[in-house]
Design a protein around this motif. Structure first.
Motif, PDB file in Angstrom:
ATOM      1  N   UNK A  19      41.475  34.983  47.865  1.00 14.24           N
ATOM      2  CA  UNK A  19      40.952  36.194  48.490  1.00 14.24           C
ATOM      3  C   UNK A  19      41.922  37.351  48.416  1.00 14.24           C
ATOM      4  N   UNK A  20      43.191  37.095  48.726  1.00 20.47           N
ATOM      5  CA  UNK A  20      44.206  38.152  48.661  1.00 20.47           C
ATOM      6  C   UNK A  20      44.363  38.668  47.244  1.00 20.47           C
ATOM      7  N   UNK A  21      44.362  37.754  46.271  1.00 19.60           N
ATOM      8  CA  UNK A  21      44.506  38.165  44.878  1.00 19.60           C
ATOM      9  C   UNK A  21      43.306  38.979  44.411  1.00 19.60           C
ATOM     10  N   UNK A  22      42.104  38.608  44.858  1.00 18.81           N
ATOM     11  CA  UNK A  22      40.912  39.378  44.502  1.00 18.81           C
ATOM     12  C   UNK A  22      40.982  40.790  45.075  1.00 18.81           C
ATOM     13  N   UNK A  23      41.386  40.900  46.343  1.00 16.33           N
ATOM     14  CA  UNK A  23      41.487  42.219  46.965  1.00 16.33           C
ATOM     15  C   UNK A  23      42.503  43.092  46.237  1.00 16.33           C
ATOM     16  N   UNK A  24      43.638  42.512  45.899  1.00 17.36           N
ATOM     17  CA  UNK A  24      44.672  43.281  45.190  1.00 17.36           C
ATOM     18  C   UNK A  24      44.200  43.714  43.813  1.00 17.36           C
ATOM     19  N   UNK A  25      43.524  42.809  43.100  1.00 17.05           N
ATOM     20  CA  UNK A  25      43.036  43.156  41.765  1.00 17.05           C
ATOM     21  C   UNK A  25      41.985  44.261  41.831  1.00 17.05           C
ATOM     22  N   UNK A  26      41.112  44.193  42.813  1.00 13.74           N
ATOM     23  CA  UNK A  26      40.101  45.244  42.973  1.00 13.74           C
ATOM     24  C   UNK A  26      40.748  46.588  43.283  1.00 13.74           C
TER      25      UNK A  26
END
Length: 224
Positions: A19-26
């Motif tokens: 989840x954290x990685x998805x938010x950062x990538x977005x």
């Protein structure tokens, strides 16, 4: 006064590895991301889910990046003798009921025209037709139930927005706390940032006709 940008994406489970990685990538792609995690949004407390939705505006993308495989010494059941009703109910609460309640409150606020995407992280082991090893009763069953919910939600959501997409995604084995005790040698293990990019690539490629389906991290469809 600076006017905040409208939220374009919501990530639920943003304190976890994926989840954290998805938010950062977005955010790196220029999206305005609203992140939710416990205790602000608790999948077992519908009141917190409704409050979160009330803050989200009208996001074009909602990702439910949550999942439960082991907790407090409990893990996947190896045999029928290991079945326990409390542990089964706990897995359903997080893996199935929680994402369903997120959909209940977030799908209605998403755009009614144009492309909108609601995705939940599922797992290949939730595929009934692909089950050749047995075991992992609660995790398999709760993810299979999630896949059925995604299919049902997709049918109903087409009446709200005929270009809306509701899908389930299998991220593969990712280097997170969820998978750590159960990794197998010889199997690809993805860092969270790579897994996030792979999942976003799949999301970018989704079309309205893909709604209700389950896809792996490489874009291949997974049979129910």
């Amino acid at each position: 006064m600076v006017v905040p940008s409208p939220v374009s994406a919501v990530v639920i489970g943003a304190s976890g590895g994926i989840g954290a990685a998805l938010a950062e990538a977005l955010e790196e792609e220029g999206e305005t991301v609203l992140r939710f995690a416990r205790p602000e949004l608790d999948l077992t407390d519908e009141t917190t889910i409704a409050r979160a939705a009330a803050r989200a505006g009208s996001p074009e993308l909602v990702i439910v990046a949550t999942g439960l495989l082991h907790e407090a010494g409990r893990g996947p059941e190896k045999a029928i003798r290991d079945l326990d009703p409390v542990w089964l109910a706990r897995q359903y609460a997080i893996n199935t009921i929680g994402p369903a309640l997120v959909a209940k409150h977030f799908l209605p606020i998403m755009p009614r025209t144009g492309r909108s995407i609601f995705v939940a992280l599922s797992a290949r082991v939730g595929s009934i037709s692909d089950n050749r090893l047995g075991g992992w009763y609660g995790y398999r069953a709760s993810k299979a139930a999630l896949n059925q919910l995604v299919r049902t939600l997709a049918i109903e959501d087409k009446r709200r927005n005929d270009r809306g997409i509701v899908a389930a995604l299998h991220p593969g084995t990712v280097d997170t706390k969820l998978s750590q005790p159960f990794r197998q040698s010889g199997r690809d293990i993805f860092a969270p940032d790579r897994a996030a990019v792979q999942l976003l690539d799949v999301i970018d490629g989704l079309k309205p006709q893909d709604s209700g389906r389950i896809f792996s991290w490489d874009g291949a469809e997974i049979s129910p």
